[in-house]
Motif scaffolding. Structure first.
Motif, PDB file in Angstrom:
ATOM      1  N   THR A   1       0.826  -1.209   0.000  1.00 29.14           N
ATOM      2  CA  THR A   1       0.000   0.000   0.000  1.00 29.14           C
ATOM      3  C   THR A   1       0.858   1.257   0.000  1.00 29.14           C
ATOM      4  N   LEU A   2       1.895   1.280   0.814  1.00 22.46           N
ATOM      5  CA  LEU A   2       2.770   2.452   0.862  1.00 22.46           C
ATOM      6  C   LEU A   2       3.479   2.695  -0.467  1.00 22.46           C
ATOM      7  N   GLN A   3       3.936   1.637  -1.108  1.00 26.14           N
ATOM      8  CA  GLN A   3       4.615   1.838  -2.386  1.00 26.14           C
ATOM      9  C   GLN A   3       3.632   2.291  -3.458  1.00 26.14           C
ATOM     10  N   ALA A   4       2.360   1.974  -3.313  1.00 29.63           N
ATOM     11  CA  ALA A   4       1.362   2.366  -4.310  1.00 29.63           C
ATOM     12  C   ALA A   4       0.766   3.745  -4.050  1.00 29.63           C
ATOM     13  N   ALA A   5       1.006   4.302  -2.875  1.00 22.83           N
ATOM     14  CA  ALA A   5       0.364   5.555  -2.486  1.00 22.83           C
ATOM     15  C   ALA A   5       0.704   6.757  -3.370  1.00 22.83           C
ATOM     16  N   PRO A   6       1.948   6.984  -3.720  1.00 26.77           N
ATOM     17  CA  PRO A   6       2.211   8.168  -4.543  1.00 26.77           C
ATOM     18  C   PRO A   6       1.523   8.041  -5.906  1.00 26.77           C
ATOM     19  N   PRO A   7       0.753   9.032  -6.301  1.00 22.94           N
ATOM     20  CA  PRO A   7       0.047   8.955  -7.595  1.00 22.94           C
ATOM     21  C   PRO A   7       0.967   9.347  -8.758  1.00 22.94           C
ATOM     22  N   PHE A   8       2.000   8.539  -8.970  1.00 19.42           N
ATOM     23  CA  PHE A   8       2.975   8.835 -10.015  1.00 19.42           C
ATOM     24  C   PHE A   8       2.329   9.008 -11.386  1.00 19.42           C
TER      25      PHE A   8
ATOM     26  N   SER B   1      -5.341   8.717 -14.802  1.00 27.13           N
ATOM     27  CA  SER B   1      -4.627   7.919 -13.798  1.00 27.13           C
ATOM     28  C   SER B   1      -5.596   7.149 -12.901  1.00 27.13           C
ATOM     29  N   ALA B   2      -6.758   7.728 -12.590  1.00 29.45           N
ATOM     30  CA  ALA B   2      -7.740   7.014 -11.763  1.00 29.45           C
ATOM     31  C   ALA B   2      -8.261   5.777 -12.498  1.00 29.45           C
ATOM     32  N   PHE B   3      -8.505   5.902 -13.789  1.00 27.50           N
ATOM     33  CA  PHE B   3      -8.978   4.760 -14.567  1.00 27.50           C
ATOM     34  C   PHE B   3      -7.906   3.677 -14.644  1.00 27.50           C
ATOM     35  N   ILE B   4      -6.662   4.096 -14.858  1.00 32.36           N
ATOM     36  CA  ILE B   4      -5.550   3.142 -14.905  1.00 32.36           C
ATOM     37  C   ILE B   4      -5.410   2.433 -13.561  1.00 32.36           C
ATOM     38  N   GLU B   5      -5.585   3.175 -12.462  1.00 34.35           N
ATOM     39  CA  GLU B   5      -5.507   2.557 -11.131  1.00 34.35           C
ATOM     40  C   GLU B   5      -6.591   1.502 -10.952  1.00 34.35           C
ATOM     41  N   LEU B   6      -7.776   1.767 -11.465  1.00 31.72           N
ATOM     42  CA  LEU B   6      -8.854   0.790 -11.373  1.00 31.72           C
ATOM     43  C   LEU B   6      -8.506  -0.470 -12.165  1.00 31.72           C
ATOM     44  N   LEU B   7      -8.021  -0.305 -13.377  1.00 33.02           N
ATOM     45  CA  LEU B   7      -7.582  -1.461 -14.159  1.00 33.02           C
ATOM     46  C   LEU B   7      -6.399  -2.167 -13.496  1.00 33.02           C
ATOM     47  N   ALA B   8      -5.565  -1.372 -12.840  1.00 34.79           N
ATOM     48  CA  ALA B   8      -4.356  -1.911 -12.216  1.00 34.79           C
ATOM     49  C   ALA B   8      -4.661  -2.828 -11.034  1.00 34.79           C
ATOM     50  N   PHE B   9      -5.861  -2.768 -10.508  1.00 28.32           N
ATOM     51  CA  PHE B   9      -6.214  -3.683  -9.414  1.00 28.32           C
ATOM     52  C   PHE B   9      -5.852  -5.119  -9.802  1.00 28.32           C
ATOM     53  N   PHE B  10      -6.273  -5.530 -10.991  1.00 24.40           N
ATOM     54  CA  PHE B  10      -6.030  -6.904 -11.436  1.00 24.40           C
ATOM     55  C   PHE B  10      -4.548  -7.132 -11.708  1.00 24.40           C
ATOM     56  N   TRP B  11      -3.901  -6.155 -12.314  1.00 24.18           N
ATOM     57  CA  TRP B  11      -2.467  -6.255 -12.568  1.00 24.18           C
ATOM     58  C   TRP B  11      -1.708  -6.344 -11.247  1.00 24.18           C
ATOM     59  N   ASP B  12      -2.134  -5.559 -10.266  1.00 28.04           N
ATOM     60  CA  ASP B  12      -1.446  -5.532  -8.973  1.00 28.04           C
ATOM     61  C   ASP B  12      -1.549  -6.855  -8.233  1.00 28.04           C
ATOM     62  N   VAL B  13      -2.632  -7.595  -8.445  1.00 22.49           N
ATOM     63  CA  VAL B  13      -2.713  -8.939  -7.859  1.00 22.49           C
ATOM     64  C   VAL B  13      -1.566  -9.778  -8.421  1.00 22.49           C
ATOM     65  N   TYR B  14      -1.414  -9.759  -9.735  1.00 22.53           N
ATOM     66  CA  TYR B  14      -0.315 -10.487 -10.385  1.00 22.53           C
ATOM     67  C   TYR B  14       1.036  -9.972  -9.889  1.00 22.53           C
ATOM     68  N   GLU B  15       1.203  -8.645  -9.891  1.00 21.76           N
ATOM     69  CA  GLU B  15       2.491  -8.064  -9.499  1.00 21.76           C
ATOM     70  C   GLU B  15       2.818  -8.393  -8.042  1.00 21.76           C
ATOM     71  N   SER B  16       1.811  -8.357  -7.185  1.00 18.26           N
ATOM     72  CA  SER B  16       2.030  -8.700  -5.785  1.00 18.26           C
ATOM     73  C   SER B  16       2.472 -10.155  -5.650  1.00 18.26           C
ATOM     74  N   LEU B  17       1.873 -11.025  -6.437  1.00 18.77           N
ATOM     75  CA  LEU B  17       2.293 -12.430  -6.411  1.00 18.77           C
ATOM     76  C   LEU B  17       3.741 -12.576  -6.861  1.00 18.77           C
ATOM     77  N   MET B  18       4.156 -11.790  -7.852  1.00 15.58           N
ATOM     78  CA  MET B  18       5.523 -11.877  -8.367  1.00 15.58           C
ATOM     79  C   MET B  18       6.531 -11.235  -7.413  1.00 15.58           C
ATOM     80  N   ILE B  19       6.168 -10.091  -6.848  1.00 16.80           N
ATOM     81  CA  ILE B  19       7.066  -9.387  -5.938  1.00 16.80           C
ATOM     82  C   ILE B  19       7.303 -10.223  -4.681  1.00 16.80           C
ATOM     83  N   CYS B  20       6.267 -10.860  -4.227  1.00 20.41           N
ATOM     84  CA  CYS B  20       6.359 -11.643  -2.985  1.00 20.41           C
ATOM     85  C   CYS B  20       6.514 -13.121  -3.320  1.00 20.41           C
ATOM     86  N   SER B  21       7.199 -13.411  -4.407  1.00 17.94           N
ATOM     87  CA  SER B  21       7.299 -14.784  -4.908  1.00 17.94           C
ATOM     88  C   SER B  21       8.115 -15.696  -4.024  1.00 17.94           C
TER      89      SER B  21
END
Length: 177
Positions: free
Chosen positions: A55-62, A149-169
């Protein structure tokens, strides 16, 4: 229910126009919590520390600043060029940032973070090129700038599940051994 969703949509629209950075940061953080929890449920291993770090790494709205910069430097239109720049420069940097920030914020040693980056970074970037170019192009072509960016963040929910699985592999790998 319809009225509540419509009211929420109106409220969110006002917030994104009045407080764009704060609204996008909270949206990103909320969706990161949700995606991290879903990924942990998939792994059957829950960790509050992991949720907080993701959550902290995702907080900044880059993305907010990135899309604003693209618009300022390139002007309206040019969706194909903006998509190419996003995919070749911004997204790989953001994937790297996610790996490093999540690892460090989770309390992992630098050697563990580095090993995870070496093991999974290229695969995640290549897989991102299978998903994100179309979404970024459509966003750049059809959405007003303040919603991109808000729309991308909404789509990113699904991507973030994958990314979280990979980061915490490491946990996934450890469980299978």
């Amino acid at each position: 229910m319809k009225k509540a969703l419509f009211a929420f949509g109106q409220w969110y629209d006002l917030q994104i126009q009045v407080r764009p950075v704060a609204t996008k940061a909270l949206t990103s953080s909320f969706l990161a919590v949700c995606s991290s929890v879903v990924a942990q449920i998939i792994r059957r291993k829950l960790s509050l520390k992991e949720v907080l770090s993701f959550t902290l790494q995702a907080a900044p709205p880059f993305s907010h600043f990135w899309f604003a910069m693209l618009e300022a430097k390139l002007g309206p239109g040019k969706a194909l060029l903006k998509t190419a720049l996003d995919q070749l420069f911004f997204r790989p940097i953001m994937v790297f940032y996610c790996f490093v920030a999540t690892g460090v914020l989770s309390g992992k040693r630098w050697a563990e973070v580095h090993a995870n980056v070496q093991r999974n970074f290229a695969k995640v970037v290549i897989n991102s090129w299978k998903v994100w170019p179309g979404a970024i192009f459509l966003t750049q072509r059809y959405l007003p700038q303040h919603y991109r960016s808000a729309f991308i963040e909404l789509l990113a929910f699904f991507w973030d599940v994958y990314e979280s699985l990979m980061i915490c592999s490491e946990e996934v790998t450890d469980e299978k051994e």
